[in-house]
Design an enzyme around this catalytic site. Structure first.
Site, PDB file in Angstrom:
ATOM      1  N   HIS A 204     -11.456 -34.006  17.399  1.00  0.00           N
ATOM      2  CA  HIS A 204     -10.926 -32.836  17.202  1.00  0.00           C
ATOM      3  C   HIS A 204      -9.907 -32.471  17.946  1.00  0.00           C
ATOM      4  O   HIS A 204      -9.118 -31.375  17.668  1.00  0.00           O
ATOM      5  CB  HIS A 204     -11.932 -31.843  16.797  1.00  0.00           C
ATOM      6  CG  HIS A 204     -12.593 -31.336  18.057  1.00  0.00           C
ATOM      7  ND1 HIS A 204     -11.936 -30.161  18.490  1.00  0.00           N
ATOM      8  CD2 HIS A 204     -13.689 -31.532  18.561  1.00  0.00           C
ATOM      9  CE1 HIS A 204     -12.995 -30.002  19.577  1.00  0.00           C
ATOM     10  NE2 HIS A 204     -13.816 -30.830  19.574  1.00  0.00           N
ATOM     11  N   CYS A 326     -12.881 -11.161  29.598  1.00  0.00           N
ATOM     12  CA  CYS A 326     -13.086  -9.736  29.631  1.00  0.00           C
ATOM     13  C   CYS A 326     -13.849  -9.337  28.560  1.00  0.00           C
ATOM     14  O   CYS A 326     -14.446  -8.278  28.563  1.00  0.00           O
ATOM     15  CB  CYS A 326     -11.713  -9.015  29.224  1.00  0.00           C
ATOM     16  SG  CYS A 326     -10.468  -9.195  30.688  1.00  0.00           S
TER      17      CYS A 326
HETATM   18  C1  LIG Z   1     -12.406 -32.420  28.935  1.00  0.00           C
HETATM   19  C2  LIG Z   1     -13.407 -32.121  27.687  1.00  0.00           C
HETATM   20  N1  LIG Z   1     -14.611 -32.987  27.616  1.00  0.00           N
HETATM   21  C3  LIG Z   1     -15.475 -32.882  26.415  1.00  0.00           C
HETATM   22  C4  LIG Z   1     -15.274 -31.856  25.537  1.00  0.00           C
HETATM   23  C5  LIG Z   1     -16.181 -31.556  24.303  1.00  0.00           C
HETATM   24  O1  LIG Z   1     -15.595 -32.411  23.284  1.00  0.00           O
HETATM   25  P1  LIG Z   1     -16.571 -32.251  21.780  1.00  0.00           P
HETATM   26  O2  LIG Z   1     -16.269 -30.811  21.425  1.00  0.00           O
HETATM   27  O3  LIG Z   1     -15.961 -33.337  21.094  1.00  0.00           O
HETATM   28  O4  LIG Z   1     -17.798 -32.265  22.269  1.00  0.00           O
HETATM   29  C6  LIG Z   1     -13.983 -31.081  25.376  1.00  0.00           C
HETATM   30  C7  LIG Z   1     -13.801 -30.125  24.591  1.00  0.00           C
HETATM   31  O5  LIG Z   1     -13.576 -28.850  24.857  1.00  0.00           O
HETATM   32  C8  LIG Z   1     -13.053 -31.099  26.728  1.00  0.00           C
HETATM   33  O6  LIG Z   1     -11.991 -30.761  26.906  1.00  0.00           O
END
Ligand SMILES: Cc1ncc(COP(=O)(O)O)c(C=O)c1O
Length: 386
Positions: A204, A326
């Site tokens: 995603h 916030c």
């Molecule tokens: C660096 C990083 N690792 C892991 C994730 C988690 O991914 P997922 O939403 O596919 O579990 C994210 C999502 O925000 C991310 O930015």
């Protein structure tokens, strides 16, 4: 639709690309490719299996891996959990190195392992938000068996030099896991050359659906990795559960599209980012967090000084991510910004703008106008705190 704020939060998630939607829909209905990929006795299952394997090759193709090295998961969170817990399980303690600026999907997982008797070192980033080979070398111990470092930081957009860090880990004889959720599709990844043992991906973040991801597992790591979800022995026993053909096909298509677009899209977004930065950095007291050079073009973390945006006013025009909590119950400042040395107050005066496939030049101009119009000389939370 027109009343919605402009989307500047591509680092949080991306809309699903139309091409991906088409591919996914083709796997759903009675006349589509809906079979269970594990049903090898008939063509419904066989066709679904073919689609799954095609998607595996597409994901592998974007990152220079072999299809057989890709394991499907539900997302980067699960991939990180499988990599870290899967390597730790079965060991009698030992030392794990990661960094202070990892995503919570890594930090919370290693803290869990710490509770189970493993020792932990969290590397501090340098002033640029980068993990250096010097810091890594200094932290390695004889019993270090696992290092986990992210490719691209989700708040800063900074890019760790993974090939160099991987070399240090390899020479030491430990295994390296890389969380590449924010890197895939935004910069070249070459697992055929990089000595990385495990790498996490999420669909995603790359214009694919939510709820599907992958873990790259190199041959060296495979015998050491223990499954965390047991059941029918799917995915070579590493991750059981009926494969979600539509999600997997969506991720495959998303990664294939990303591969085709990578160069042009990166160039276009870099151009937009520069347009945004030129204007925003001319506001007195504004600074860009993290390295100005070693970064992706898509994600910007900006801290405001003299004049600070009224975040709730800005949110009417822009959908951005604020580390000023916030509105959150915890009011906690970002652990990444604190690790970078920002004061909690400055961390709260920071916004993350992330650009993507559907960001247009006029959106940038509107964002600049909105930011400038929302500036106030004193942040309201500073007033509230007296
Ligand atoms: C660096 C990083 N690792 C892991 C994730 C988690 O991914 P997922 O939403 O596919 O579990 C994210 C999502 O925000 C991310 O930015």
């Amino acid at each position: 639709m027109n009343d919605l704020p402009l989307y500047f939060d591509y680092a949080a998630t991306t809309p699903v690309d139309e091409r991906v939607i088409q591919a996914m829909v083709s796997c759903l209905g009675a006349s589509g490719n809906f079979g269970n990929p594990a049903s090898s006795s008939h063509c419904y299952g066989q066709n679904a299996r073919t689609a799954v394997e095609n998607a595996r090759a597409q994901v592998a193709g974007l990152v220079g891996a072999q299809a057989a090295q890709i394991v499907w998961t539900s997302g980067a969170t699960e991939s990180n959990n499988l990599a870290l817990k899967g390597l730790a399980q079965g060991r009698q303690g030992g030392h794990i190195i990661t960094s202070q600026i990892e995503h919570k999907a890594v930090l919370d997982t290693v803290r869990q392992l710490e509770q189970n008797g493993f020792e932990l070192t969290l590397l501090a980033p340098d002033a640029q938000g980068l993990i250096t080979t010097e810091a890594l070398r200094a932290a390695l111990r004889e019993d270090t068996f696992l290092v986990s470092l992210m490719l691209v930081n989700n708040e800063l957009g900074t890019v760790n030099d993974i090939p160099a860090l991987a070399e240090v880990v390899r020479q030491h004889g430990a295994l390296l896991h890389v969380d590449a959720a924010q890197g895939a599709g935004k910069l070249p990844i070459d697992l055929a050359r990089w000595p990385v043992d495990l790498m996490s991906f999420s669909a995603h973040k790359v214009y694919g659906p939510k709820g599907i991801g992958a873990l790259y597992v190199a041959e060296r790591a495979r015998p050491l990795l223990q499954a965390q979800i047991h059941g029918g022995g799917h995915e070579g026993g590493l991750r059981s559960g009926t494969l979600a053909t539509h999600q997997i096909v969506g991720m495959g298509e998303a990664f294939a599209v990303a591969q085709t677009l990578l160069e042009d899209e990166t160039r276009r977004i870099a151009h937009l980012q520069q347009r945004l930065l030129d204007q925003v950095l001319s506001v007195p007291g504004v600074r860009l967090n993290g390295s100005a050079g070693q970064r992706i073009a898509h994600t910007l973390s900006l801290t405001f000084g003299a004049d600070v945006p009224d975040f709730s006013k800005l949110a009417q025009t822009l959908a951005f991510s604020s580390t000023s909590a916030c509105n959150s119950a915890s009011n906690a400042a970002s652990h990444v910004l604190l690790a970078l040395g920002l004061e909690p107050q400055a961390a709260r005066q920071t916004l993350r703008l992330s650009l993507g496939r559907y960001t247009r030049a006029e959106d940038i101009d509107q964002a600049i106008r909105a930011i400038k119009a929302s500036l106030q000389s004193q942040p309201f939370w500073a007033v509230a705190q007296g």
